[in-house]
Scaffold this active site. Structure first.
Site, PDB file in Angstrom:
ATOM      1  N   GLY A 263       0.572  -1.191  -0.053  1.00  0.00           N
ATOM      2  CA  GLY A 263       0.203  -0.086   0.007  1.00  0.00           C
ATOM      3  C   GLY A 263       0.730   1.280   0.014  1.00  0.00           C
TER       4      GLY A 263
ATOM      5  N   GLY B 178       2.912   2.426  -2.253  1.00  0.00           N
ATOM      6  CA  GLY B 178       3.251   2.801  -3.730  1.00  0.00           C
ATOM      7  C   GLY B 178       2.558   4.221  -4.105  1.00  0.00           C
TER       8      GLY B 178
ATOM      9  N   CYS C 282      -0.331   3.479  -6.059  1.00  0.00           N
ATOM     10  CA  CYS C 282      -1.007   2.245  -5.419  1.00  0.00           C
ATOM     11  C   CYS C 282      -2.415   2.909  -4.610  1.00  0.00           C
ATOM     12  CB  CYS C 282      -0.322   1.875  -4.558  1.00  0.00           C
ATOM     13  SG  CYS C 282      -0.994   0.777  -3.325  1.00  0.00           S
TER      14      CYS C 282
END
Ligand code: 5GP
Length: 345
Positions: free
Chosen positions: A181, A183, A186
């Site tokens: 999570g 990123g 993301c």
């Protein structure tokens, strides 16, 4: 209801405290490291920063540019065997030593991996990448891959907790990729509520991995050279970058011109853009978990690399680490409520 009360931290929650140092100049700092692995007999040395296995940054062009500076590239899994053939026939020995072949866990993925490794047995690294490394099937797949390729360095992920790092190492991984999570493109935390602040994930997973003789890659969430330094300071053996390497000449995708300005597209590998490109759309049972963005074109990646490596050398001089290897030992994090002064941004 079970709630873990100790607070988990991200890069933005800490700074590295400066320490007395005998180093006179950044040029005295060595960023290269040498690694031996838990299962594979291969020895790797280089600067342990790598490009993510996304089709936007894990490109053959990026591998050439990064390997020249002794950095590593996880090549994305969407190249055909023929494209690999073309690339490797014109690559230097250094480039060949600094790339991983990425794979998912489908039958097609495994077949393509087998074809690439069979044709090019000198390729040393395999990166088995799934968004959620917690399934039993994934650990079994790692075991199976280890049996097939006893000599290769196997990278497996992603997970964020110590017990799963241990399970993957015991299953045959040499290096575990850590991050769910964080990123830049993301949306997992938004779509699912699942995640783990990256700095704490690194600290906890590095501890678990090093206890068994394995390594970790901190994957995702670095937005500045300072974040990369914090990831190494927290115990990451390698740091993987997506967004920071996107938008360059060596990144994938076309340059887009808009009102006289140049951009490149960057998107998550679970975004609808990526799914439309590679599997003909978003399957009915799932949601996209990635963003698509356009970022200003940054030219050659060389300048960005200089910024990153220069920053990291400077961190090392601030804490008296003459080698990157010493950075974790020399790092004390302080918890903070502020980061940089944004008056002029
Ligand atoms: P960045 O360096 O851009 O912050 O993070 C790169 C990492 O983000 C990749 O290596 C990968 O682990 C993760 N990532 C890439 N695409 C997606 C996506 O579509 N969804 C999610 N959840 N993560 C992604």
């Amino acid at each position: 209801m079970r709630i873990e009360n100790d607070i988990k931290l991200g890069f933005k929650d800490v700074m590295i405290r400066p320490k007395r140092s005998t180093l006179k100049s950044r040029s005295e700092v060595t960023l290269e490291r040498e690694f031996k692995f838990l299962h594979s007999p291969i020895i790797w040395s280089g600067i342990p920063i790598m490009s993510a296995n996304m089709d936007t940054v894990g490109t053959f062009e990026m591998a050439k540019a990064l390997s020249e500076k002794k950095l590593f590239t996880s090549i994305h899994k969407h190249y055909s065997v023929a494209q690999w053939n073309n690339f490797l026939s014109s690559s230097s020995e250094t480039t060949k030593k600094n790339i991983a072949v990425s794979t998912g866990i489908s039958k097609q993925d495994s077949e393509k991996l087998a074809a690439i490794i069979k044709a090019y047995p000198f390729l040393n690294f395999i990166c088995i990448d799934v968004a959620n490394g917690y399934s039993e099937y994934f650990a079994d797949f790692v075991k199976h891959t280890r049996r097939l390729y006893p000599e290769k360095v196997i990278i497996a992920g992603n997970v964020v907790t110590g017990e799963m790092v241990e399970e993957l190492l015991i299953s045959g991984a040499d290096i575990v990729k850590v991050g769910i999570g964080p990123g830049s493109v993301c949306t997992t935390r938004i779509k699912t509520g699942v995640g783990y602040p990256q700095l704490s994930a690194i600290i906890e997973c590095a501890d678990a991995a090093h206890g068994l003789g394995g390594q970790i890659i901190s994957d995702g969430g670095c937005t500045t050279p300072g974040d990369i330094a914090k990831a190494f300071g927290a115990g990451a053996d390698f740091v993987m970058l997506g967004g920071m390497l996107a938008g360059h000449a060596e990144s994938g995708g076309e340059i887009i011109e808009r009102e006289g300005k140049l951009f490149k597209k960057f998107y998550g590998m679970s975004s609808s853009t990526a799914m439309e490109k590679h599997i003909g759309g978003v399957a009915e049972y799932r949601a996209s978990e990635g963003k698509t963005v356009e970022i200003p074109y940054k030219g050659s990646v060389e300048n960005t690399l200089q910024d990153i490596l220069g920053g990291l050398r400077s961190t090392c001089t601030y804490v008296g680490a003459s080698r990157l290897k010493e950075l974790t030992k020399r790092t004390t994090f302080i918890r903070v409520n502020e980061q940089e002064n944004r008056f002029y941004t």
